[in-house]
Design a protein around this motif. Structure first.
Motif, short mmCIF file in Angstrom:
data_model
loop_
_atom_site.label_atom_id
_atom_site.label_comp_id
_atom_site.label_asym_id
_atom_site.label_seq_id
_atom_site.Cartn_x
_atom_site.Cartn_y
_atom_site.Cartn_z
N ASP A 998 13.89 -6.37 3.22
CA ASP A 998 13.78 -7.79 3.03
C ASP A 998 15.15 -8.36 3.64
N THR A 999 16.17 -7.81 3.31
CA THR A 999 17.46 -8.43 4.07
C THR A 999 17.55 -8.55 5.33
N MET A 1000 16.88 -7.36 6.10
CA MET A 1000 16.87 -7.39 7.41
C MET A 1000 15.80 -8.59 7.90
N ALA A 1001 14.74 -8.96 7.15
CA ALA A 1001 13.55 -9.90 7.54
C ALA A 1001 14.46 -11.51 7.35
N GLU A 1002 15.09 -11.34 6.22
CA GLU A 1002 15.94 -12.82 6.08
C GLU A 1002 17.01 -13.18 7.06
N ARG A 1003 17.67 -11.97 7.72
CA ARG A 1003 18.75 -12.31 8.74
C ARG A 1003 18.21 -12.33 10.07
N GLY A 1004 16.98 -12.42 10.16
CA GLY A 1004 16.40 -12.38 11.53
C GLY A 1004 16.43 -11.34 12.34
N ILE A 1005 16.44 -10.08 11.84
CA ILE A 1005 16.26 -8.78 12.59
C ILE A 1005 15.05 -8.67 12.61
N ARG A 1006 14.66 -8.11 13.92
CA ARG A 1006 13.27 -8.01 14.24
C ARG A 1006 12.97 -6.42 13.81
N LEU A 1007 11.56 -6.52 13.12
CA LEU A 1007 11.02 -5.40 12.82
C LEU A 1007 9.60 -5.31 13.23
N ARG A 1008 9.47 -4.37 14.35
CA ARG A 1008 8.29 -4.11 15.09
C ARG A 1008 7.16 -3.78 14.25
N ARG A 1009 7.33 -3.27 13.00
CA ARG A 1009 6.28 -2.97 11.98
C ARG A 1009 6.74 -3.09 10.68
N GLY A 1010 6.01 -3.87 9.97
CA GLY A 1010 6.80 -4.14 8.44
C GLY A 1010 6.74 -2.79 7.84
N LEU A 1011 7.59 -2.83 6.77
CA LEU A 1011 7.87 -1.46 6.02
C LEU A 1011 6.47 -1.36 5.13
N GLU A 1012 5.64 -2.47 4.71
CA GLU A 1012 4.68 -2.04 3.85
C GLU A 1012 3.55 -1.57 4.69
N GLU A 1013 3.56 -2.03 5.99
CA GLU A 1013 2.69 -1.24 6.98
C GLU A 1013 2.75 0.19 6.91
N GLY A 1014 4.11 0.52 6.88
CA GLY A 1014 4.27 2.25 7.13
C GLY A 1014 4.04 2.93 5.79
N LEU A 1015 4.15 2.26 4.81
CA LEU A 1015 3.66 2.72 3.52
C LEU A 1015 2.22 2.69 3.13
N VAL A 1016 1.43 2.57 3.99
CA VAL A 1016 0.04 2.30 3.59
C VAL A 1016 -0.42 3.58 3.19
N GLY A 1017 -1.12 3.88 2.09
CA GLY A 1017 -1.71 5.19 1.62
C GLY A 1017 -0.82 6.04 1.00
N TRP A 1018 0.48 5.65 0.78
CA TRP A 1018 1.37 6.41 0.24
C TRP A 1018 1.68 6.12 -1.29
N LYS A 1019 1.50 6.99 -2.16
CA LYS A 1019 1.36 6.71 -3.60
C LYS A 1019 3.14 7.23 -4.15
N GLU A 1020 3.58 6.18 -4.55
CA GLU A 1020 4.97 6.40 -5.16
C GLU A 1020 4.91 6.88 -6.56
N THR A 1021 5.58 8.07 -6.77
CA THR A 1021 5.64 8.88 -7.95
C THR A 1021 7.26 9.04 -8.14
N LYS A 1022 7.29 9.39 -9.25
CA LYS A 1022 8.97 9.60 -9.61
C LYS A 1022 9.43 10.71 -8.83
N ALA A 1023 8.53 11.72 -8.34
CA ALA A 1023 9.21 12.85 -7.37
C ALA A 1023 9.42 12.28 -6.03
N THR A 1024 8.50 11.36 -5.72
CA THR A 1024 8.97 10.91 -4.38
C THR A 1024 9.93 9.63 -4.25
N ASP A 1025 10.22 9.10 -5.21
CA ASP A 1025 11.04 7.95 -5.40
C ASP A 1025 12.53 8.52 -5.93
N MET A 1026 13.29 8.56 -4.87
CA MET A 1026 14.53 9.35 -4.99
C MET A 1026 15.53 8.43 -5.46
#
Length: 1049
Positions: A998-1026
């Motif tokens: 979010d900070t990168m987007a607010e400061r005008g840094i270009r993201l070719r693909r949004g982070l949410e698009e890269g996390l599509v289909g990914w299920k967050e669990t306590k084991a994966t959330d480091m």
């Protein structure tokens, strides 16, 4: 200590006289029982002899080992020493009789001083168990503080409390009768009058004076301080006082004010608490006085910049903005460029804000030589800012459009206005034909000559991105980094449906206001070199040459971007930097130290003056006789080779463009030496009379080990076809003589030098004529490189004639005093390499001190020259004195170190293999000082190297803290943000990574693909959330916990 007794030991004191005269004499000299009287001893001896005479045959005779032990016991007892151990090499014969040991006969041992005594150490030393291990110290003493303890650091940081000062009095140590009275330390109680003379004083005044003088003499015995109550200044305070008086007397002296500032700040370490704020306040105070003392001081760029940089730490934003506006009124190009650097560092409005500020700066510049050079620097800086913010297509479009204006525009537009040229270029741009740098591009002039007919456009082939990782955050970061690295050419509107994002299409209106109207031919050629540097082919010294007219040059903060590429980071920081290496070996039970292993002294950082060495004249450790180029495999790794080759071919200006051709050959030699030979032959097919092209071709033949082919080129060109006045002929003679010399054929090298001046034969008269002719040629030559070649030929001729390096050094010293007529740095490097080749490469006996002294002197003059630093390291090999290297790294003559010097010191820490672990803290402190310094604080290159250093050192938590500092100083550098998703993923939680995106987007840094698009289909669990502690959940344990939770069902 009572020695243990063994029942099986025979009593040897009664039978020793029967076996050996020598042993008997020793026992007589040292009797065992010395306390009995002589009579009792004689009676006891007779009684024992009568009692044992019957069983003498049954008693086993004492062995030599037992007799030796008995004698040692006697000597040990008489000397008063204590025995800490006993050795018994003979078994107990009673074991055979009784079948085992008796419990009473087994001696009981206990550790001396509870195990704190060390065998072999004096009795006063004891071993203590400390937190960091075992420590040996004096017994019954308080623990002495170590160098890393807080008490030691406080003691070292404390100012001196006692000093030896010169007293003003002359009678302090007055002599009496040939002796100097010493203080007794006890106060004397004198109740009687002091009789100083036989007669009593006539009046009371004389008596009072005698009493006062006596009291003064007596008090002097006990006075250990100064004679007066005046304050005695320290040396540092005296220096500050003198500098303050000089600044008051001459307020326009910039050097005096800077010395006063430097000495004042030296009392405040940069690592102390609130050091930045305190140092900034002191800087503002002193420099504020300097700017107010004389109006001319306000024109000094260095004073202004130091004043503004200190104000950034303290002032409010509104005051800082007002101060910068006042500084811009000075109308100095360097200050204007630093203002733009400050605006980029703020990063408030992204790339649009950078474009707006750049337009303002370009409008303030004129078309003088210095003004156009500043335009190029601003153009380069803005392109780097776009590239780092994630817009490499826009940066490439800037270079493409500017190249069309400078090199490929029609001749009919030479006298047209700049706006007319831009209008035609806009029409060319909107036609979406191939542009400069793309394969098959014809250029603006060809497009207009064909009546603006639409040329065939080809779809730009993008590099395939292969980034696979089980963690979606890492995979997303890898895809972003690879896209920014390879997808740098702008796409067309017709290719948008093929998956390109809108930012990959660059409109001409986005870059029109950033294009430059250059008139200087020298700076037009410099634009090509600037494009190569932007693409990643670093040209040593080019940035300094472009800003040579400025008082302060800080462009290396962003112009050395090649040092943060992965290939360079791997060369700078080894992967096993935290691994311990054995320093010794055991051979047949003897500890033998290992031979020290060094890498080449010429590291990956290449920094020297512009044109000090040619593109194919850089020596390497692989073979100095062969030579190398300014680029190697790590320089071309990860580059878009098709784009680079297109730039070289399309920006070539006719056939006689040797400087550009030799750079193209250096690039091809870095990728494939055979392709370089092929390209060189294509150049020679059209430039048969160019001696410079033949010289480069000969160097390429030497680089691939074909010395005979190179010798044929020299003989053919110099002896048959080349005219005597042709340009480059002297340099070709030097190349030939150097090759023969380094190949070991000194006689042939001597003959080549004689042929260069048209002399043949061997005699003393011929030698004198050759020396005179070489000297005259060097003095008459006006071209820089040609004159340098004559000087090197003269020095080599002297070395071959006398076989002593002193003669060659005298030749160089004769010309090194003429700093205005020749490149001083280039000639200095040439003299050092001649000494190095003579002693190290050719292994001719020479005192190592000769090379080391001249290298040390050159390093003081050129601290950023990596060639001189490499020679210094080569001279220190095998000396075993690492302190000289440390001293040289820490000392910079009081000047602030550049970015290249800081990064070179990081590599030097691993110059000796196996020392990385011991040099980690020293390297960390150097990098910490670099990112805290005003000069290099905003360098994203340094921050990237520092972060990579901590990652390789496995200090991920420290690297996480540094990352937040880095993005605060460089808010528009996308690569720094992506480190949190990649190497530092284990210390960032999913919540923190989303906040980072979010900070990168607010400061005008270009993201070719949004982070949410890269996390599509990914299920967050306590084991994966480091979490931030760096501990990731184990998948097996998580499945086991889930199974136990579902067990009842």
């Amino acid at each position: 200590m009572v020695p243990p007794s063994f029942a099986s030991f025979p009593k040897l004191d009664t039978h020793l006289s029967k076996y050996s005269d020598i042993e008997s004499r020793n026992l007589k000299e040292h009797p065992v029982e010395s306390g009995k009287s002589r009579h009792n001893k004689r009676k006891e001896k007779k009684r024992k002899q009568r009692g044992r005479s019957k069983d003498v045959d049954s008693i086993p005779l004492p062995s030599d080992d037992e007799r030796r032990k008995t004698i040692e016991d006697v000597h040990l007892r008489d000397s008063g020493l204590t025995r800490f151990f006993y050795s018994d090499k003979k078994g107990d014969p009673l074991n055979l009789r009784y079948g085992g040991l008796c419990a009473g006969d087994v001696p009981k041992y206990s550790l001396v001083d509870r195990g704190r005594r060390i065998l072999g150490m004096p009795s006063g030393w004891t071993a203590f168990q400390r937190r960091n291990g075992i420590e040996v110290a004096l017994s019954n003493r308080q623990k002495m503080p170590g160098l890393s303890d807080s008490k030691s650091r406080a003691l070292l940081a404390a100012p001196p409390t006692r000093r030896i000062t010169q007293t003003s009095g002359t009678s302090r140590y007055e002599e009496f009768d040939g002796f100097i009275r010493l203080p007794s330390g006890r106060a004397s109680d004198r109740t009687e009058p002091l009789y100083r003379s036989i007669t009593w004083p006539k009046n009371s005044d004389e008596l009072d004076s005698e009493f006062s003088s006596a009291s003064d003499d007596d008090g002097s015995d006990y006075d250990s301080g100064d004679d007066s109550d005046t304050l005695v200044l320290t040396t540092h305070q005296e220096t500050l006082k003198v500098l303050g008086q000089q600044a008051t007397a001459n307020p326009s002296s910039i050097e005096t004010w800077l010395l006063l500032l430097s000495h004042t700040l030296s009392t405040i370490p940069e690592s102390s608490k609130n050091a930045n704020k305190v140092r900034s306040e002191i800087t503002l105070s002193i420099l504020g006085r300097a700017l107010a003392a004389d109006q001319r001081n306000g024109n000094s760029k260095l004073l202004r910049l130091k004043y503004m940089k200190a104000g950034e730490e303290i002032w409010h934003e509104s005051k800082l903005r007002a101060e910068w506006e006042d500084a811009l009124k000075v109308e100095d190009f360097g200050i204007q460029l630093e203002w733009l650097e400050w605006k980029i560092g703020k990063g408030k409005f992204g790339v649009d804000g950078i474009t707006k500020d750049t337009i303002r700066m370009l409008a303030m510049l004129d078309h003088s030589e210095r003004g156009e050079a500043t335009m190029l620097r601003i153009f380069w800086r803005v392109a780097v800012a776009f590239q780092k913010a994630g817009y490499p297509e826009r940066a490439t479009a800037m270079f493409q459009a500017q190249a069309e204006l400078l090199y490929r525009s029609p001749s009919s537009l030479q006298n047209a206005s700049f706006q007319s040229q831009l209008d035609l270029l806009e029409a060319f741009w909107e036609s979406e034909v191939l542009r400069t740098g793309e394969d098959g591009a014809q250029g603006l002039a060809s497009w207009q000559a064909n009546y603006r007919s639409p040329q065939q456009t080809r779809a730009l082939i993008k590099s395939s991105l292969s980034a696979t990782d089980l963690d979606p955050y890492r995979q997303w970061a890898m895809q972003e980094m690879q896209a920014d690295l390879y997808e740098i050419i702008p796409t067309r509107s017709t290719q948008e449906s093929q998956g390109g994002d809108p930012y990959s299409i660059v409109l001409f209106s986005d870059i029109r206001s950033l294009l430059l109207d250059l008139h200087s031919t020298r700076l037009k050629n410099a634009f090509r070199l600037m494009w190569l540097s932007f693409l990643g082919l670093h040209i040593p010294g080019f940035s300094d040459w472009l800003s040579a007219s400025d008082e302060v040059n800080w462009d290396d903060r962003w112009s050395n971007g090649h040092l943060q590429r992965s290939s360079y980071l791997e060369a700078l920081l080894p992967a096993d930097m935290g691994r311990s290496h054995l320093a010794t070996d055991a051979v047949a039970g003897v500890i033998v130290g290992r031979e020290k292993d060094y890498t080449s002294g010429f590291g990956p950082v290449r920094s020297w003056g512009y044109c000090v060495l040619g593109p194919l004249e850089v020596p390497t450790n692989g073979g100095f006789s062969k030579g190398s180029g300014i680029w190697d495999a790590k320089d071309v790794a990860g580059l878009n080779e098709r784009l680079v080759r297109s730039v070289f071919s399309q920006l070539r200006q006719g056939g006689d463009d040797f400087e550009w051709d030799v750079l193209a050959l250096a690039f091809e030699a870095a990728t494939n030496i055979k392709s370089a030979i092929k390209l060189s032959r294509s150049f020679l097919s059209t430039q048969r009379q160019s001696i410079s092209h033949w010289a480069v071709h000969a160097r390429l033949e030497r680089a691939r080990g074909r010395v005979n082919d190179a010798r044929k080129i020299y003989q053919t060109v110099l002896l048959t076809s080349a005219p005597r006045t042709a340009e480059g002929r002297t340099s070709l003679w030097w190349d030939w003589a150097e090759m023969e010399w380094l190949e070991g054929d000194q006689e042939q090298a001597f003959n080549v030098i004689l042929r260069s001046v048209g002399i043949e034969g061997r005699s003393d008269i011929v030698t004198l004529r050759a020396k005179r002719t070489l000297e005259d040629s060097a003095k008459e030559e006006g071209r820089h490189k040609e004159r340098e070649a004559w000087i090197k030929l003269r020095a080599l001729f002297e070395l071959l004639a006398t076989r002593e390096p002193s003669g060659a050094l005298r030749v160089f010293d004769e010309y090194l005093h003429e700093k205005n007529n020749i490149s001083y740095e280039s000639l200095t490097v040439a003299s050092l390499f001649m000494l190095y080749h003579h002693s190290v490469v050719l292994k001719v006996p020479m005192a190592p001190l000769v090379l080391r002294e001249r290298v040390a002197k050159a390093l003081d003059e050129y601290p950023d020259n990596s060639l001189v630093m490499g020679l210094f390291l080569e001279g220190e090999k095998g000396q075993g004195i690492w302190g000289r290297v440390r001293e040289r790294l820490g000392n910079n003559g009081g000047n602030t170190k550049s970015v290249s010097r800081r990064i070179a010191e990081v590599w030097i820490a691993g110059w000796e293999r196996g020392r990385w672990k011991s040099e980690i803290e020293r390297t960390r402190s150097g990098l910490a000082a670099a990112v805290d310094n005003v000069r290099t604080r905003s360098s994203h290159v340094l921050w990237r190297v520092y972060l990579e250093f901590e990652i390789k050192a496995k200090q991920l938590q420290l690297a996480k803290k540094l990352l937040f500092r880095a993005i605060a100083e460089c808010p528009l550098v996308k690569e720094l943000y992506l480190l949190a998703f990649g190497p530092l993923r284990s210390v960032f939680s999913a919540h923190e990574l989303r906040a980072m995106a979010d900070t990168m987007a607010e400061r005008g840094i270009r993201l070719r693909r949004g982070l949410e698009e890269g996390l599509v289909g990914w299920k967050e669990t306590k084991a994966t959330d480091m979490d931030s502690s760096g501990e990731s959940g184990d998948e097996i344990e998580e499945d086991a916990r889930e199974l136990r939770r579902l067990m009842p069902y």
